[in-house]
Every structure is written in structure tokens, then in C-alpha cells.
Design a protein around this motif. Structure first.
Motif, PDB file in Angstrom:
ATOM      1  N   GLU A   1      -3.217  -2.616  -3.365  1.00  0.00           N
ATOM      2  CA  GLU A   1      -3.792  -2.693  -2.164  1.00  0.00           C
ATOM      3  C   GLU A   1      -3.258  -1.518  -1.751  1.00  0.00           C
ATOM      4  O   GLU A   1      -3.567  -0.735  -1.173  1.00  0.00           O
ATOM      5  CB  GLU A   1      -4.961  -3.610  -1.679  1.00  0.00           C
ATOM      6  N   ASN A   2      -2.079  -2.604  -0.683  1.00  0.00           N
ATOM      7  CA  ASN A   2      -1.041  -2.101  -0.422  1.00  0.00           C
ATOM      8  C   ASN A   2       0.004  -0.508  -0.728  1.00  0.00           C
ATOM      9  O   ASN A   2       0.845  -0.810   0.475  1.00  0.00           O
ATOM     10  CB  ASN A   2      -0.203  -3.177   0.710  1.00  0.00           C
ATOM     11  N   TYR A   3      -0.269  -1.027  -1.919  1.00  0.00           N
ATOM     12  CA  TYR A   3       0.666  -0.288  -2.953  1.00  0.00           C
ATOM     13  C   TYR A   3       0.771   1.685  -2.360  1.00  0.00           C
ATOM     14  O   TYR A   3      -0.073   2.576  -2.064  1.00  0.00           O
ATOM     15  CB  TYR A   3       0.856  -0.342  -4.214  1.00  0.00           C
ATOM     16  N   VAL A   4       2.010   1.717  -1.822  1.00  0.00           N
ATOM     17  CA  VAL A   4       2.137   3.593  -1.327  1.00  0.00           C
ATOM     18  C   VAL A   4       2.972   4.694  -2.948  1.00  0.00           C
ATOM     19  O   VAL A   4       3.999   4.065  -2.606  1.00  0.00           O
ATOM     20  CB  VAL A   4       2.393   3.905  -0.980  1.00  0.00           C
ATOM     21  N   GLY A   5       2.209   5.228  -3.570  1.00  0.00           N
ATOM     22  CA  GLY A   5       3.211   5.290  -4.804  1.00  0.00           C
ATOM     23  C   GLY A   5       4.332   6.835  -4.664  1.00  0.00           C
ATOM     24  O   GLY A   5       3.199   7.647  -3.366  1.00  0.00           O
ATOM     25  N   ASN A   6       5.153   7.148  -5.086  1.00  0.00           N
ATOM     26  CA  ASN A   6       5.928   8.069  -4.797  1.00  0.00           C
ATOM     27  C   ASN A   6       5.283   9.092  -5.168  1.00  0.00           C
ATOM     28  O   ASN A   6       5.815  10.308  -5.048  1.00  0.00           O
ATOM     29  CB  ASN A   6       7.322   8.151  -4.010  1.00  0.00           C
ATOM     30  N   THR A   7       4.513   9.566  -6.421  1.00  0.00           N
ATOM     31  CA  THR A   7       4.393  10.611  -6.775  1.00  0.00           C
ATOM     32  C   THR A   7       2.337  10.817  -6.882  1.00  0.00           C
ATOM     33  O   THR A   7       2.099   9.652  -6.659  1.00  0.00           O
ATOM     34  CB  THR A   7       4.496  10.727  -8.038  1.00  0.00           C
ATOM     35  N   SER A   8       1.953  11.968  -7.385  1.00  0.00           N
ATOM     36  CA  SER A   8       0.760  11.892  -7.859  1.00  0.00           C
ATOM     37  C   SER A   8       0.105  11.399  -8.519  1.00  0.00           C
ATOM     38  O   SER A   8      -0.534  10.063  -8.641  1.00  0.00           O
ATOM     39  CB  SER A   8       0.173  13.369  -8.105  1.00  0.00           C
ATOM     40  N   ARG A   9       0.933  10.645 -10.022  1.00  0.00           N
ATOM     41  CA  ARG A   9       0.441   9.908 -10.720  1.00  0.00           C
ATOM     42  C   ARG A   9       0.272   8.524 -10.899  1.00  0.00           C
ATOM     43  O   ARG A   9      -0.965   8.116 -10.322  1.00  0.00           O
ATOM     44  CB  ARG A   9       1.863  10.574 -11.623  1.00  0.00           C
ATOM     45  N   LYS A  10       1.158   8.619  -9.490  1.00  0.00           N
ATOM     46  CA  LYS A  10       1.426   6.921  -8.950  1.00  0.00           C
ATOM     47  C   LYS A  10       0.344   6.913  -8.260  1.00  0.00           C
ATOM     48  O   LYS A  10      -0.509   5.535  -8.420  1.00  0.00           O
ATOM     49  CB  LYS A  10       2.905   6.010  -8.811  1.00  0.00           C
ATOM     50  N   LYS A  11      -0.117   7.007  -7.802  1.00  0.00           N
ATOM     51  CA  LYS A  11      -1.006   7.440  -6.701  1.00  0.00           C
ATOM     52  C   LYS A  11      -2.691   7.121  -7.446  1.00  0.00           C
ATOM     53  O   LYS A  11      -3.346   6.533  -7.208  1.00  0.00           O
ATOM     54  CB  LYS A  11      -1.630   8.451  -5.773  1.00  0.00           C
ATOM     55  N   ARG A  12      -2.372   8.664  -8.405  1.00  0.00           N
ATOM     56  CA  ARG A  12      -4.094   8.505  -9.115  1.00  0.00           C
ATOM     57  C   ARG A  12      -3.917   7.151 -10.096  1.00  0.00           C
ATOM     58  O   ARG A  12      -5.362   6.467  -9.692  1.00  0.00           O
ATOM     59  CB  ARG A  12      -3.791   9.739 -10.340  1.00  0.00           C
TER      60      ARG A  12
END
Length: 200
Positions: A132-143
């Protein structure tokens, strides 16, 4: 007289029958048809590699099914997937026998057993909080994070998630819900929308 139909021709007829049937019990969903086609391609490769591409349906017997099993093992497929491939071959031949395209099913005596299911592992609350707290550093990881958390908070499988639209959000007596027919059985699911789910 028995029609000397090849196994692959019969397989193709089997897929077409289930894809185009208007019978509720015989009609298959697009995902199932895709799975059938994948297995058709796999069996085609097996037959081609063994110079059996024109093999007659009646010749797809226990010996050939065992050869298919060995070939799939060599290709590193899992036991349960191999069972599913061999089961569909048996179903194809049964369809041929019922449709009187072949005299009998040469795999009618084939008995297959899947491996017992592994005990599933579960995420603990701390691991879920990390997602829940993870913030991806790429749009793919965020998706990927959003997809995972939506599925986690709705219990939807990927097919349900893929079909999810804003129109499935319904407000009733001041509370928000997702109201959607489940992909696997058509049953209506009513899922309360939490703050996190609403944000996602």
C-alpha cells in the motif's frame, strides 16, 4: 464407414463446436477457447516434431498419449498442465466418437491424476501495508501496484479486473459499492469501496 479424419482436424472441429454452440452447457467463453487453441498449437508441434502431423484420430491411442506426456516433460511443462493437455486430447476424441466421426475413443481407458494442490501462501498484514505504501519509480511499477491492490481489495480475478469500469461504481444510501457480474460464473458481486479502493 468411419471417416478417416486426422486428429488435428478433429481437434479443430472440437474447438469450433464449443466456440459456436448455442447450447448453454457446450458454449465456451473466449478465455477457454484461447486455452484450447494454445493446446492445439502445442499438440501440433508435438505431432510435427514426431512426423505424425497427419496422424488419424483413431491412431491417437494410449501409446501416443504417453509419448506426448514424455515430450511435454522434456519441454519442462508442469505435471498438472500436462494432465490438462492430455485430458483435452481425450475430450477431443470423445467428441469425435459422440459425433460419429470416429467409431470409438481410443483414449477412453486413459486415467489421469493431477498433483494435489500446494498449500497457498498468504501475505501478512505487514506485507500488505508495504504494498500500500510502495511508490514505484516507473509507470509500469505504479500500474502493477494499482492492479494488485484493486484485486486484493475486491477479490476479483484478472478477467474481472480487466472488465472493471467506472460505471460499476454505484452509490447507495451514501455509501459507494462496486456492483459487477463475476466473470467466472455471472453472479453479481457487491463490494464496498474503501477509501483506498476509491483512491485507486
Amino acid at each position: 464407414n468411419e471417416i478417416m479424419i486426422s486428429f488435428l482436424e478433429l481437434f479443430r472441429l472440437y474447438i469450433s463446436h464449443h466456440e459456436n454452440s448455442t447450447d448453454l452447457f457446450e458454449k465456451r467463453k473466449p478465455g477457454t477457447i484461447r486455452a484450447y487453441n494454445a493446446k492445439y498449437t502445442l499438440v501440433s508441434s508435438f505431432l510435427l516434431e514426431h512426423k505424425l502431423i497427419s496422424a488419424k484420430a483413431i491412431d491417437f491411442d494410449l501409446k501416443m498419449s504417453k509419448l506426448l506426456n514424455e515430450w511435454l516433460l522434456m519441454k519442462k511443462y508442469s505435471h498438472n498442465y500436462i494432465v490438462r493437455v492430455r485430458e483435452i486430447c481425450k475430450s477431443v476424441l470423445q467428441h469425435g466418437a459422440v459425433s460419429e466421426l470416429i467409431k470409438s475413443n481410443p483414449l477412453c481407458l486413459l486415467k489421469l491424476k493431477k498433483a494435489p494442490p500446494k498449500k497457498p501462501s498468504y501475505l501478512n498484514p505487514e506485507e500488505i501495508k508495504r504494498f500500500e505504501n510502495y511508490v514505484g519509480n516507473t509507470s509500469r511499477k505504479k500500474r502493477a501496484r494499482i492492479m494488485f491492490l484493486i484485486q486484493l481489495n475486491t477479490a476479483f480475478d484478472y478477467g474481472d479486473f480487466e472488465e472493471l469500469k467506472r460505471g460499476h461504481k454505484v452509490t447507495y444510501e451514501g455509501d459507494n459499492y462496486i456492483v459487477k457480474a463475476r466473470n467466472k460464473n455471472g453472479n453479481e458481486a457487491v463490494i464496498p469501496i474503501s477509501d483506498l479502493l476509491d483512491e485507486l
